[in-house]
Write a protein that holds these residues in place. Structure first.
Motif, PDB file in Angstrom:
ATOM      1  N   UNK A 272       0.790  -1.013   0.063  1.00 16.26           N
ATOM      2  CA  UNK A 272       0.029   0.134  -0.028  1.00 16.26           C
ATOM      3  C   UNK A 272       0.841   1.097  -0.016  1.00 16.26           C
ATOM      4  N   UNK A 273       1.981   1.263   0.594  1.00 14.13           N
ATOM      5  CA  UNK A 273       2.933   2.429   0.837  1.00 14.13           C
ATOM      6  C   UNK A 273       3.541   2.440  -0.447  1.00 14.13           C
ATOM      7  N   UNK A 274       3.579   1.350  -1.212  1.00 11.63           N
ATOM      8  CA  UNK A 274       4.443   1.355  -2.739  1.00 11.63           C
ATOM      9  C   UNK A 274       3.347   2.108  -3.520  1.00 11.63           C
ATOM     10  N   UNK A 275       2.156   1.738  -3.532  1.00 13.69           N
ATOM     11  CA  UNK A 275       1.121   2.213  -4.393  1.00 13.69           C
ATOM     12  C   UNK A 275       0.909   3.782  -3.845  1.00 13.69           C
TER      13      UNK A 275
ATOM     14  N   UNK B  34      -9.479   1.768  -4.203  1.00 17.92           N
ATOM     15  CA  UNK B  34     -10.477   1.169  -3.584  1.00 17.92           C
ATOM     16  C   UNK B  34     -10.553  -0.077  -3.864  1.00 17.92           C
ATOM     17  N   UNK B  35     -11.089  -1.114  -2.841  1.00 20.68           N
ATOM     18  CA  UNK B  35     -11.007  -2.503  -2.882  1.00 20.68           C
ATOM     19  C   UNK B  35     -12.345  -2.527  -3.907  1.00 20.68           C
ATOM     20  N   UNK B  36     -12.450  -3.917  -3.941  1.00 19.40           N
ATOM     21  CA  UNK B  36     -13.819  -4.379  -4.942  1.00 19.40           C
ATOM     22  C   UNK B  36     -14.830  -4.381  -3.916  1.00 19.40           C
ATOM     23  N   UNK B  37     -14.781  -4.480  -2.634  1.00 23.42           N
ATOM     24  CA  UNK B  37     -15.975  -4.291  -1.523  1.00 23.42           C
ATOM     25  C   UNK B  37     -16.136  -2.838  -1.416  1.00 23.42           C
ATOM     26  N   UNK B  38     -15.605  -1.839  -1.866  1.00 26.38           N
ATOM     27  CA  UNK B  38     -15.667  -0.342  -1.884  1.00 26.38           C
ATOM     28  C   UNK B  38     -15.027   0.335  -0.575  1.00 26.38           C
ATOM     29  N   UNK B  39     -14.188  -0.341  -0.070  1.00 26.23           N
ATOM     30  CA  UNK B  39     -13.273   0.305   1.126  1.00 26.23           C
ATOM     31  C   UNK B  39     -12.314   1.078   0.404  1.00 26.23           C
ATOM     32  N   UNK B  40     -12.030   2.247   1.067  1.00 22.43           N
ATOM     33  CA  UNK B  40     -10.976   3.320   0.429  1.00 22.43           C
ATOM     34  C   UNK B  40     -10.010   2.834   1.138  1.00 22.43           C
ATOM     35  N   UNK B  41      -8.904   2.330   0.508  1.00 21.32           N
ATOM     36  CA  UNK B  41      -7.783   1.966   1.077  1.00 21.32           C
ATOM     37  C   UNK B  41      -6.665   3.036   0.966  1.00 21.32           C
ATOM     38  N   UNK B  42      -6.695   4.044   0.233  1.00 23.02           N
ATOM     39  CA  UNK B  42      -5.542   4.920   0.154  1.00 23.02           C
ATOM     40  C   UNK B  42      -6.140   6.152  -0.422  1.00 23.02           C
TER      41      UNK B  42
ATOM     42  N   UNK C 126      -0.376  18.908  -0.514  1.00 24.21           N
ATOM     43  CA  UNK C 126      -0.384  17.441  -0.742  1.00 24.21           C
ATOM     44  C   UNK C 126      -1.164  16.748   0.447  1.00 24.21           C
ATOM     45  N   UNK C 127      -1.957  16.025   0.311  1.00 24.10           N
ATOM     46  CA  UNK C 127      -2.607  15.403   1.486  1.00 24.10           C
ATOM     47  C   UNK C 127      -2.562  13.699   0.962  1.00 24.10           C
ATOM     48  N   UNK C 128      -2.079  13.032   1.916  1.00 26.80           N
ATOM     49  CA  UNK C 128      -2.022  11.381   1.750  1.00 26.80           C
ATOM     50  C   UNK C 128      -2.787  10.679   2.949  1.00 26.80           C
ATOM     51  N   UNK C 129      -3.669   9.739   2.608  1.00 23.76           N
ATOM     52  CA  UNK C 129      -4.065   8.952   3.659  1.00 23.76           C
ATOM     53  C   UNK C 129      -4.101   7.369   3.308  1.00 23.76           C
ATOM     54  N   UNK C 130      -3.879   6.530   4.183  1.00 20.23           N
ATOM     55  CA  UNK C 130      -3.723   5.325   3.878  1.00 20.23           C
ATOM     56  C   UNK C 130      -4.373   4.492   5.255  1.00 20.23           C
TER      57      UNK C 130
END
Length: 310
Positions: A7-10, A123-131, A142-146
């Motif tokens: 996730x950090x890479x992405x 976003x995951x297929x089930x709709x969760x915002x991962x980052x 710049x704003x970043x959230x994970x």
């Protein structure tokens, strides 16, 4: 399932893409901008499109494509969403999708006023915002959230200008900052809702309200996070509209990572990957700096819905 390192890479990939598009936006020659309209928009703001929107989406897609191949990620961009039938979009079959608004707030951009941004979410297929990554070209912020906690039970990460960001605590005798989409201020119910927000402020001990309605959806949500106490909401409505997935996906990740409230207007998680729509009108969206404000806004909505049904 992705681990934290992936996730950090992405997030780095999305950040580079957002920054590249944001720099292009910041340096574009506004004298050469041709403003166009698109038929699929449901409001003045959503119908406006420029070559800048199209160019930025192409830039972002190019930057994200290696990650799409490596991690089997689909791509949903505002300017290319109509390339697929809604029920046939790859976001419904792949484990993740990039959700991109290359220039949210095109209307303030064409008016040369603050309120526009680049927005990228995973976003995951089930709709969760991962980052989520948001870049404001006006302030170069710049704003970043994970949110690995969604899948892995690990701490969330929220950054502002690449530094750990903890949302401000409320101070005594502050007004309640209320953010609206510009289109909402033209609705018949707006005066009553604004009055109800003043009542909420009084009930919660705030010094009145301060309203903001000039920014696009993304910067409305980000500005809400910058101010406490504050809220931003989109009421559900019967007609199509109410924003789209790309208007809320990245800021939902930011808000979740920061511990702010984010939900639909019934207090349920935002529906970020429905199989039959890209729009948010059926359930709306609600951001708030604390739960007490969110509960009061939901109560106002319930009362409004009951009144409208009579």
């Amino acid at each position: 399932m992705m681990n934290r390192q992936q996730l950090q890479q992405l997030m780095t990939v999305a950040t580079d893409a957002a920054y590249q598009a944001g720099q292009y936006i910041a340096n574009v020659d506004r004298r050469s901008i041709a403003v166009m309209t698109k038929a699929e928009g449901y409001s003045a703001a959503s119908q406006v499109v420029t070559q800048v929107d199209l160019t930025c989406e192409a830039m972002i897609l190019k930057a994200l494509q290696p990650s799409m191949a490596a991690f089997d990620i689909a791509f949903l961009g505002e300017e290319s969403a109509s390339d697929y039938a809604i029920a046939e979009h790859p976001r419904l079959s792949k484990p993740y999708f990039w959700c991109v608004d290359p220039l949210d707030g095109t209307l303030p951009f064409t008016e040369n006023v603050p309120g526009y941004a680049v927005s990228i979410a995973l976003v995951s297929r089930n709709g969760e915002p991962l980052l989520g990554v948001v870049y404001d070209p006006v302030s170069a912020t710049l704003y970043q959230g994970m949110n690995p906690a969604v899948a892995l039970g690990e701490p969330a990460l929220l950054l502002r200008q690449r530094k750990t960001w903890r949302l401000a605590k409320e101070q005594a005798q502050q007004p309640l900052s209320v953010f609206f989409d510009r289109s909402f201020t033209a609705q018949d119910e707006f005066p009553a809702i604004k009055g109800a927000m003043s009542d909420i402020a009084a009930a919660l001990g705030y010094a009145g309200i301060k309203c903001f309605d000039q920014a696009g959806s993304v910067m409305n949500a980000v500005n809400m996070l910058e101010r406490a106490p504050a809220c931003y909401f989109k009421f559900p409505r019967a007609k199509p509209g109410g924003g789209s997935l790309w208007d809320v996906a990245a800021t939902a990740a930011l808000a979740s990572a920061g511990g702010a409230w984010v939900s639909d207007m019934d207090g349920q998680p935002l529906q970020l990957n429905a199989s039959d729509t890209l729009l948010m009108n059926r359930r709306g969206a609600l951001y708030a700096s604390n739960e007490a404000i969110a509960r009061q806004v939901m109560l106002v909505y319930q009362q409004h819905r009951q009144s409208a049904a009579k």
